[in-house]
Write a protein that holds these residues in place. Sequence first.
Motif, PDB file in Angstrom:
ATOM      1  N   THR A  17      26.039 -34.105  -1.178  1.00 28.06           N
ATOM      2  CA  THR A  17      25.512 -32.848  -1.915  1.00 28.06           C
ATOM      3  C   THR A  17      25.943 -32.826  -3.281  1.00 28.06           C
ATOM      4  N   THR A  18      25.161 -32.326  -3.952  1.00 25.10           N
ATOM      5  CA  THR A  18      25.346 -32.329  -5.340  1.00 25.10           C
ATOM      6  C   THR A  18      26.072 -31.476  -6.048  1.00 25.10           C
ATOM      7  N   LYS A 102      21.383 -30.462  -1.016  1.00 24.06           N
ATOM      8  CA  LYS A 102      21.985 -31.177   0.181  1.00 24.06           C
ATOM      9  C   LYS A 102      20.830 -32.173   0.214  1.00 24.06           C
ATOM     10  N   VAL A 103      21.295 -33.518   0.455  1.00 23.28           N
ATOM     11  CA  VAL A 103      20.401 -34.525   0.627  1.00 23.28           C
ATOM     12  C   VAL A 103      20.677 -35.124   2.274  1.00 23.28           C
ATOM     13  N   THR A 104      19.718 -35.289   3.108  1.00 22.50           N
ATOM     14  CA  THR A 104      19.970 -35.685   4.339  1.00 22.50           C
ATOM     15  C   THR A 104      18.959 -36.909   4.691  1.00 22.50           C
ATOM     16  N   ILE A 105      19.454 -38.138   4.994  1.00 24.11           N
ATOM     17  CA  ILE A 105      18.248 -39.216   5.389  1.00 24.11           C
ATOM     18  C   ILE A 105      17.951 -38.648   6.638  1.00 24.11           C
ATOM     19  N   HIS A 106      16.389 -38.505   6.709  1.00 22.50           N
ATOM     20  CA  HIS A 106      15.965 -38.132   7.611  1.00 22.50           C
ATOM     21  C   HIS A 106      14.911 -38.900   8.444  1.00 22.50           C
ATOM     22  N   ASN A 107      14.410 -39.914   7.769  1.00 21.66           N
ATOM     23  CA  ASN A 107      13.555 -40.802   8.615  1.00 21.66           C
ATOM     24  C   ASN A 107      13.439 -41.986   7.761  1.00 21.66           C
ATOM     25  N   LYS A 108      13.194 -43.197   8.517  1.00 26.88           N
ATOM     26  CA  LYS A 108      13.048 -44.453   8.052  1.00 26.88           C
ATOM     27  C   LYS A 108      11.590 -45.083   8.628  1.00 26.88           C
ATOM     28  N   GLU A 109      10.859 -45.452   7.943  1.00 27.54           N
ATOM     29  CA  GLU A 109       9.812 -46.435   8.478  1.00 27.54           C
ATOM     30  C   GLU A 109       9.068 -47.313   7.554  1.00 27.54           C
ATOM     31  N   ASP A 110       8.672 -48.690   8.163  1.00 23.67           N
ATOM     32  CA  ASP A 110       8.247 -49.752   7.733  1.00 23.67           C
ATOM     33  C   ASP A 110       6.993 -49.079   6.782  1.00 23.67           C
ATOM     34  N   HIS A 111       6.817 -49.926   5.586  1.00 21.03           N
ATOM     35  CA  HIS A 111       5.594 -49.603   4.805  1.00 21.03           C
ATOM     36  C   HIS A 111       4.526 -50.399   5.561  1.00 21.03           C
ATOM     37  N   LYS A 112       3.457 -49.685   5.714  1.00 18.58           N
ATOM     38  CA  LYS A 112       2.148 -49.920   6.502  1.00 18.58           C
ATOM     39  C   LYS A 112       1.516 -51.311   5.744  1.00 18.58           C
ATOM     40  N   LYS A 113       1.530 -51.320   4.596  1.00 16.72           N
ATOM     41  CA  LYS A 113       0.997 -52.442   3.651  1.00 16.72           C
ATOM     42  C   LYS A 113       1.777 -53.560   3.233  1.00 16.72           C
ATOM     43  N   ASN A 114       3.070 -53.438   3.148  1.00 17.93           N
ATOM     44  CA  ASN A 114       4.013 -54.320   2.581  1.00 17.93           C
ATOM     45  C   ASN A 114       5.209 -54.662   3.241  1.00 17.93           C
ATOM     46  N   PRO A 115       5.278 -55.673   4.144  1.00 21.68           N
ATOM     47  CA  PRO A 115       6.479 -55.854   4.974  1.00 21.68           C
ATOM     48  C   PRO A 115       7.657 -56.125   4.198  1.00 21.68           C
ATOM     49  N   ASN A 116       7.624 -56.229   2.971  1.00 18.62           N
ATOM     50  CA  ASN A 116       9.138 -56.306   2.388  1.00 18.62           C
ATOM     51  C   ASN A 116       9.569 -55.066   1.909  1.00 18.62           C
ATOM     52  N   MET A 117       8.931 -53.693   2.229  1.00 18.95           N
ATOM     53  CA  MET A 117       9.210 -52.705   1.910  1.00 18.95           C
ATOM     54  C   MET A 117       9.253 -51.728   2.836  1.00 18.95           C
ATOM     55  N   LEU A 124      15.616 -32.669   1.287  1.00 19.70           N
ATOM     56  CA  LEU A 124      16.116 -31.809   0.579  1.00 19.70           C
ATOM     57  C   LEU A 124      16.332 -30.466   0.870  1.00 19.70           C
ATOM     58  N   GLU A 125      17.518 -29.850   0.793  1.00 18.13           N
ATOM     59  CA  GLU A 125      17.903 -28.466   0.907  1.00 18.13           C
ATOM     60  C   GLU A 125      18.201 -27.904  -0.345  1.00 18.13           C
ATOM     61  N   VAL A 126      17.851 -27.197  -0.967  1.00 21.91           N
ATOM     62  CA  VAL A 126      18.419 -26.293  -2.316  1.00 21.91           C
ATOM     63  C   VAL A 126      18.992 -25.209  -1.746  1.00 21.91           C
ATOM     64  N   ILE A 127      20.264 -24.864  -1.931  1.00 20.31           N
ATOM     65  CA  ILE A 127      21.159 -23.814  -1.636  1.00 20.31           C
ATOM     66  C   ILE A 127      21.731 -23.183  -2.717  1.00 20.31           C
ATOM     67  N   ASN A 128      21.500 -21.702  -2.622  1.00 19.61           N
ATOM     68  CA  ASN A 128      22.124 -21.050  -3.575  1.00 19.61           C
ATOM     69  C   ASN A 128      23.628 -20.613  -3.361  1.00 19.61           C
ATOM     70  N   GLN A 129      24.380 -19.767  -4.279  1.00 17.25           N
ATOM     71  CA  GLN A 129      25.658 -19.409  -4.162  1.00 17.25           C
ATOM     72  C   GLN A 129      26.030 -18.746  -3.034  1.00 17.25           C
ATOM     73  N   ASN A 130      25.049 -18.040  -2.187  1.00 23.16           N
ATOM     74  CA  ASN A 130      25.251 -17.375  -1.183  1.00 23.16           C
ATOM     75  C   ASN A 130      25.136 -17.993   0.172  1.00 23.16           C
ATOM     76  N   ASP A 131      24.908 -19.322  -0.096  1.00 19.99           N
ATOM     77  CA  ASP A 131      24.380 -20.392   0.898  1.00 19.99           C
ATOM     78  C   ASP A 131      23.371 -19.982   1.647  1.00 19.99           C
ATOM     79  N   GLU A 132      22.246 -19.580   0.938  1.00 24.73           N
ATOM     80  CA  GLU A 132      20.877 -19.470   1.508  1.00 24.73           C
ATOM     81  C   GLU A 132      19.979 -20.353   1.152  1.00 24.73           C
ATOM     82  N   THR A 133      19.214 -20.980   1.796  1.00 23.41           N
ATOM     83  CA  THR A 133      18.098 -21.967   1.562  1.00 23.41           C
ATOM     84  C   THR A 133      17.195 -21.293   0.731  1.00 23.41           C
ATOM     85  N   VAL A 134      17.027 -21.890  -0.557  1.00 28.98           N
ATOM     86  CA  VAL A 134      15.845 -21.259  -1.523  1.00 28.98           C
ATOM     87  C   VAL A 134      14.663 -22.333  -1.607  1.00 28.98           C
TER      88      VAL A 134
END
Length: 149
Positions: A17-18, A102-117, A124-134
């Motif tokens: 979280t930032t 708030k940053v959450t690691i949501h998914n990981k997948e192999d690159h379709k064309k480059n096996p090294n990547m 990303l969820e951006v949240i205000n001072q009232n704990d509301e997602t904006v």
Amino acid sequence: MEQKIYYEDYELGSTRTTIGRTITEADIVLHAGQTGDFFPHHMDAEFAKTTEFGKRIAHGTLTFSVAVGSTANVINPVAFSYGYDHLRFIRPVFIGDTIHTKVTIHNKEDHKKNPNMGIITERLEVINQNDETVLVADHLLMCQKKAAL
């Protein structure tokens, strides 16, 4: 700060979280000048009184820029931004609102064309001072695999 974080190092479900950032009138005016977006919802207080929000709102692109910028605290020389998907403006952001991301690691997948990547999806969820997602978005991060070394 520079830190090598390889594809294999990212753990699904991990979060960070930032710090908060208060949106000011100056932010809105500067953003309008930089982008050319002088839409009255952002710039005209009298017009904004007639809208459903009743006052001026920050540009969605301003909110997005501030939120993404706040996440850029580590220079990772083995990764780079591949883009953003599923961007949505959920609630308005007003002058004086304080937002954090708030940053959450949501998914990981192999690159379709480059096996090294691989592609990491950060939710990303951006949240205000009232704990509301904006704002929500998925950040795609192209990342080198250790096996490529």
